[in-house]
Write a protein that holds these residues in place. Structure first.
Motif, PDB file in Angstrom:
ATOM      1  N   GLU A  77       0.831  -1.212   0.000  1.00  6.53           N
ATOM      2  CA  GLU A  77       0.000   0.000   0.000  1.00  6.53           C
ATOM      3  C   GLU A  77       0.864   1.259   0.000  1.00  6.53           C
ATOM      4  O   GLU A  77       0.547   2.235  -0.695  1.00  6.53           O
ATOM      5  CB  GLU A  77      -0.927  -0.008   1.225  1.00  6.53           C
ATOM      6  N   ASP A  78       1.949   1.256   0.774  1.00  8.65           N
ATOM      7  CA  ASP A  78       2.845   2.426   0.810  1.00  8.65           C
ATOM      8  C   ASP A  78       3.553   2.611  -0.532  1.00  8.65           C
ATOM      9  O   ASP A  78       3.799   3.748  -0.955  1.00  8.65           O
ATOM     10  CB  ASP A  78       3.869   2.270   1.938  1.00  8.65           C
ATOM     11  N   CYS A  79       3.877   1.501  -1.172  1.00  7.86           N
ATOM     12  CA  CYS A  79       4.472   1.596  -2.513  1.00  7.86           C
ATOM     13  C   CYS A  79       3.493   2.228  -3.484  1.00  7.86           C
ATOM     14  O   CYS A  79       3.845   3.111  -4.280  1.00  7.86           O
ATOM     15  CB  CYS A  79       4.880   0.206  -3.013  1.00  7.86           C
ATOM     16  N   MET A  80       2.241   1.786  -3.451  1.00  7.99           N
ATOM     17  CA  MET A  80       1.224   2.333  -4.343  1.00  7.99           C
ATOM     18  C   MET A  80       0.963   3.815  -4.052  1.00  7.99           C
ATOM     19  O   MET A  80       0.576   4.572  -4.943  1.00  7.99           O
ATOM     20  CB  MET A  80      -0.080   1.537  -4.192  1.00  7.99           C
ATOM     21  N   ALA A  81       1.190   4.211  -2.793  1.00  8.28           N
ATOM     22  CA  ALA A  81       0.961   5.606  -2.397  1.00  8.28           C
ATOM     23  C   ALA A  81       2.160   6.496  -2.705  1.00  8.28           C
ATOM     24  O   ALA A  81       2.136   7.697  -2.409  1.00  8.28           O
ATOM     25  CB  ALA A  81       0.629   5.673  -0.911  1.00  8.28           C
ATOM     26  N   GLY A  82       3.226   5.928  -3.293  1.00  8.34           N
ATOM     27  CA  GLY A  82       4.392   6.717  -3.664  1.00  8.34           C
ATOM     28  C   GLY A  82       5.342   7.025  -2.542  1.00  8.34           C
ATOM     29  O   GLY A  82       6.128   7.974  -2.621  1.00  8.34           O
ATOM     30  N   LYS A  83       5.327   6.222  -1.474  1.00  8.80           N
ATOM     31  CA  LYS A  83       6.200   6.471  -0.331  1.00  8.80           C
ATOM     32  C   LYS A  83       7.505   5.674  -0.387  1.00  8.80           C
ATOM     33  O   LYS A  83       8.387   5.874   0.439  1.00  8.80           O
ATOM     34  CB  LYS A  83       5.464   6.123   0.967  1.00  8.80           C
ATOM     35  N   ILE A  84       7.610   4.743  -1.339  1.00  7.73           N
ATOM     36  CA  ILE A  84       8.772   3.852  -1.421  1.00  7.73           C
ATOM     37  C   ILE A  84       9.253   3.804  -2.876  1.00  7.73           C
ATOM     38  O   ILE A  84       8.450   3.734  -3.799  1.00  7.73           O
ATOM     39  CB  ILE A  84       8.407   2.426  -0.932  1.00  7.73           C
ATOM     40  N   ASP A  85      10.589   3.840  -3.069  1.00  3.23           N
ATOM     41  CA  ASP A  85      11.176   3.774  -4.417  1.00  3.23           C
ATOM     42  C   ASP A  85      11.775   2.406  -4.731  1.00  3.23           C
ATOM     43  O   ASP A  85      11.911   2.039  -5.904  1.00  3.23           O
ATOM     44  CB  ASP A  85      12.269   4.843  -4.571  1.00  3.23           C
ATOM     45  N   MET A  86      12.139   1.638  -3.719  1.00  2.00           N
ATOM     46  CA  MET A  86      12.766   0.337  -3.957  1.00  2.00           C
ATOM     47  C   MET A  86      12.557  -0.544  -2.729  1.00  2.00           C
ATOM     48  O   MET A  86      12.494  -0.062  -1.603  1.00  2.00           O
ATOM     49  CB  MET A  86      14.271   0.495  -4.229  1.00  2.00           C
ATOM     50  N   VAL A  87      12.447  -1.868  -2.988  1.00  2.00           N
ATOM     51  CA  VAL A  87      12.227  -2.821  -1.905  1.00  2.00           C
ATOM     52  C   VAL A  87      13.348  -3.848  -1.892  1.00  2.00           C
ATOM     53  O   VAL A  87      13.702  -4.397  -2.949  1.00  2.00           O
ATOM     54  CB  VAL A  87      10.869  -3.536  -2.056  1.00  2.00           C
ATOM     55  N   LEU A  88      13.906  -4.090  -0.718  1.00  2.00           N
ATOM     56  CA  LEU A  88      14.913  -5.131  -0.545  1.00  2.00           C
ATOM     57  C   LEU A  88      14.317  -6.296   0.231  1.00  2.00           C
ATOM     58  O   LEU A  88      13.538  -6.091   1.162  1.00  2.00           O
ATOM     59  CB  LEU A  88      16.117  -4.600   0.247  1.00  2.00           C
ATOM     60  N   THR A  89      14.666  -7.509  -0.153  1.00  5.10           N
ATOM     61  CA  THR A  89      14.264  -8.682   0.606  1.00  5.10           C
ATOM     62  C   THR A  89      15.319  -9.763   0.451  1.00  5.10           C
ATOM     63  O   THR A  89      16.098  -9.751  -0.509  1.00  5.10           O
ATOM     64  CB  THR A  89      12.873  -9.182   0.168  1.00  5.10           C
ATOM     65  N   LYS A  90      15.360 -10.691   1.380  1.00  2.70           N
ATOM     66  CA  LYS A  90      16.422 -11.699   1.401  1.00  2.70           C
ATOM     67  C   LYS A  90      16.327 -12.655   0.231  1.00  2.70           C
ATOM     68  O   LYS A  90      17.305 -12.919  -0.463  1.00  2.70           O
ATOM     69  CB  LYS A  90      16.364 -12.471   2.720  1.00  2.70           C
ATOM     70  N   SER A  91      15.109 -13.211   0.004  1.00  5.81           N
ATOM     71  CA  SER A  91      14.954 -14.198  -1.064  1.00  5.81           C
ATOM     72  C   SER A  91      13.500 -14.283  -1.489  1.00  5.81           C
ATOM     73  O   SER A  91      12.608 -13.713  -0.838  1.00  5.81           O
ATOM     74  CB  SER A  91      15.433 -15.575  -0.592  1.00  5.81           C
ATOM     75  N   ILE A  92      13.256 -15.014  -2.570  1.00  4.21           N
ATOM     76  CA  ILE A  92      11.887 -15.178  -3.070  1.00  4.21           C
ATOM     77  C   ILE A  92      11.016 -15.872  -2.039  1.00  4.21           C
ATOM     78  O   ILE A  92       9.856 -15.511  -1.837  1.00  4.21           O
ATOM     79  CB  ILE A  92      11.898 -15.972  -4.393  1.00  4.21           C
ATOM     80  N   SER A  93      11.573 -16.861  -1.351  1.00  3.79           N
ATOM     81  CA  SER A  93      10.779 -17.596  -0.363  1.00  3.79           C
ATOM     82  C   SER A  93      10.402 -16.711   0.816  1.00  3.79           C
ATOM     83  O   SER A  93       9.416 -16.968   1.493  1.00  3.79           O
ATOM     84  CB  SER A  93      11.542 -18.826   0.134  1.00  3.79           C
ATOM     85  N   ARG A  94      11.185 -15.649   1.087  1.00  4.98           N
ATOM     86  CA  ARG A  94      10.815 -14.690   2.128  1.00  4.98           C
ATOM     87  C   ARG A  94       9.658 -13.824   1.648  1.00  4.98           C
ATOM     88  O   ARG A  94       8.806 -13.411   2.428  1.00  4.98           O
ATOM     89  CB  ARG A  94      11.986 -13.771   2.490  1.00  4.98           C
ATOM     90  N   PHE A  95       9.664 -13.502   0.355  1.00  2.00           N
ATOM     91  CA  PHE A  95       8.666 -12.608  -0.233  1.00  2.00           C
ATOM     92  C   PHE A  95       7.335 -13.337  -0.416  1.00  2.00           C
ATOM     93  O   PHE A  95       6.290 -12.863   0.008  1.00  2.00           O
ATOM     94  CB  PHE A  95       9.191 -12.102  -1.581  1.00  2.00           C
ATOM     95  N   ALA A  96       7.368 -14.535  -1.029  1.00  2.00           N
ATOM     96  CA  ALA A  96       6.151 -15.344  -1.218  1.00  2.00           C
ATOM     97  C   ALA A  96       6.512 -16.678  -1.820  1.00  2.00           C
ATOM     98  O   ALA A  96       7.362 -16.758  -2.711  1.00  2.00           O
ATOM     99  CB  ALA A  96       5.158 -14.623  -2.125  1.00  2.00           C
ATOM    100  N   ARG A  97       5.871 -17.761  -1.327  1.00  2.00           N
ATOM    101  CA  ARG A  97       6.037 -19.071  -1.933  1.00  2.00           C
ATOM    102  C   ARG A  97       4.904 -19.372  -2.905  1.00  2.00           C
ATOM    103  O   ARG A  97       4.862 -20.424  -3.511  1.00  2.00           O
ATOM    104  CB  ARG A  97       6.075 -20.153  -0.850  1.00  2.00           C
ATOM    105  N   ASN A  98       3.974 -18.450  -3.005  1.00  2.00           N
ATOM    106  CA  ASN A  98       2.868 -18.592  -3.936  1.00  2.00           C
ATOM    107  C   ASN A  98       3.228 -17.836  -5.220  1.00  2.00           C
ATOM    108  O   ASN A  98       3.364 -16.614  -5.211  1.00  2.00           O
ATOM    109  CB  ASN A  98       1.593 -18.017  -3.310  1.00  2.00           C
TER     110      ASN A  98
END
Length: 404
Positions: free
Chosen positions: A92-113
């Motif tokens: 939601e914050d990304c869609m609202a223009g509050k974030i320019d880039m997202v970091l995450t450890k791995s795909i499995s941390r982000f979503a397994r779906n």
């Protein structure tokens, strides 16, 4: 002959949408990080706190980045993003223009779906917001990013399926060994000891016994609910309102007589975690004398017989054009479900007649009340006062005979 004119071509470099003129602070990339751990093993190897501290230091120490937030879900499943509140907040914050880039450890941390992963990443791409997966070295804004992401997220989803199947296999082995698995935090009457065995909570057990007693005294589940609420007795979770359905399930729960039926439900989809009632689709395991009983087996079976007897009253009695008319159980009055029509066999119901301001209780055939003389022509109307007098006369007669 036309003269050829040499074309001058200049390349205008891209300007990121987040860069505005005149402000050095606005040129910094607003970078957020997403962290998640879901099992005790993961918490030991790479703890929730360690991930949060790692990204906070990494973003704050980068000269071109500005911390836009650390979003972290501790102990949340990766197979669906619906229950991950911080993940939803980040999107939601990304869609609202509050974030320019997202970091995450791995795909499995982000979503397994796979579907969830691609859907959210494409939403972010439309806003020119890249997601950087450190372990796989993937930037979703690069050309090959989505192809790699599709392959790797499919692998992560398959890994999640294998984990789910392995967990289920382990649970079934416990069932076969006679180990009972119960959520005791919402189980009125029992808790667990340090070894995981069910043990009685005396105060709660007393309430369980009372509920069984009230039922055998003729009260319905709904009436028991009203009695408990009127007395201000809280539920096992501390709520003031009871559920008649919950009370009805308590009256059929074999664990109260010391036994345990395992795998009453099963999961049909490891992604949605949807559970359905097990009607013989997967094996069940019945464990006798697993723990100390609150309700004696004889009393428990008496309640089941009474439930079956009352359920029979709900069976369709009269066919109608628009469906089936069902009877209704009531144990409110002494004569409830003791009087039956000699003509059609349906139970009598109590009615209150009012004539010239004078009220009078009578009992009439339920079938005749609903359908008139078409279904039951000759069933009599019985005055309650007359019935009570006849019953008391019979009781006194028996008492006199026994006293001689």
């Amino acid at each position: 002959m036309l003269q050829t004119i040499k074309k001058n071509i200049s390349v205008i470099p891209t300007v990121p949408a987040h860069v505005a003129e005149g402000s050095q602070q606005s040129k910094l990339l607003r970078v957020a990080a997403y962290c998640r751990v879901s099992t005790l093993q993961e918490q030991q190897e790479s703890s929730y706190e360690a991930q949060v501290n790692h990204y906070r230091e990494k973003i704050q120490n980068h000269p071109g980045w500005k911390l836009a937030g650390i979003y972290a879900d501790d102990g949340k499943s990766a197979t669906s993003t619906k229950k991950r509140l911080d993940f939803q907040a980040m999107i939601e914050d990304c869609m609202a223009g509050k974030i320019d880039m997202v970091l995450t450890k791995s795909i499995s941390r982000f979503a397994r779906n796979t579907v969830d992963a691609l859907t959210n990443i494409r939403k972010l791409k439309e806003k020119n917001i890249p997601v950087i997966f450190e372990k796989e070295s993937i930037n979703t804004m690069e050309g090959s990013g989505e192809l790699l992401l599709t392959i790797l997220s499919s692998q992560a989803q398959e890994e999640s399926r294998n984990i789910s199947e392995n967990c289920h296999w382990g649970i079934v082995r416990k069932f076969e060994e006679g180990k009972v698995m119960v959520n005791h935090s919402r189980f009125l009457g029992y808790t667990k000891d340090k070894d995981g065995n069910l043990v009685i909570v005396p105060e709660e057990a007393q309430l369980v016994r009372r509920i069984y007693k009230l039922y055998l005294e003729g009260n319905s589940s709904y009436r028991i609910k009203r009695i408990l609420e009127a007395e201000g007795i809280p539920t096992v979770t501390g709520k003031k309102t009871w559920s008649a359905t919950t009370i009805d399930r308590m009256l059929s729960n074999e664990k109260y007589m010391g036994d345990a039926l395992q795998q009453k439900t099963y999961t049909v989809d490891f992604l949605t975690k949807k559970k359905v009632k097990n009607n013989g689709i997967v094996p069940q395991y019945y464990i006798e004398n697993d723990h100390e009983a609150i309700i004696p087996k004889e009393l428990f079976y008496r309640v089941q017989e009474e439930k079956a007897r009352r359920a029979a009253i709900y069976k369709p009695a009269v066919k109608r054009k628009n469906g089936l008319q069902k009877g209704k159980y009531s144990g409110k009055y002494v004569l409830s479900n003791l009087l039956y029509c000699g003509e059609c066999g349906q139970p009598y119901r109590r009615q209150v007649w009012s004539k010239y301001g004078v009220k009078q209780a009578v009992w009439r055939c339920d079938n005749r009340l609903k359908n008139g003389k078409k279904r039951c022509k000759y069933s009599p109307t019985l005055k309650e006062k007359t019935l009570h007098t006849a019953i008391m006369t019979a009781i006194n007669s028996v008492a006199e005979d026994q006293g001689r």
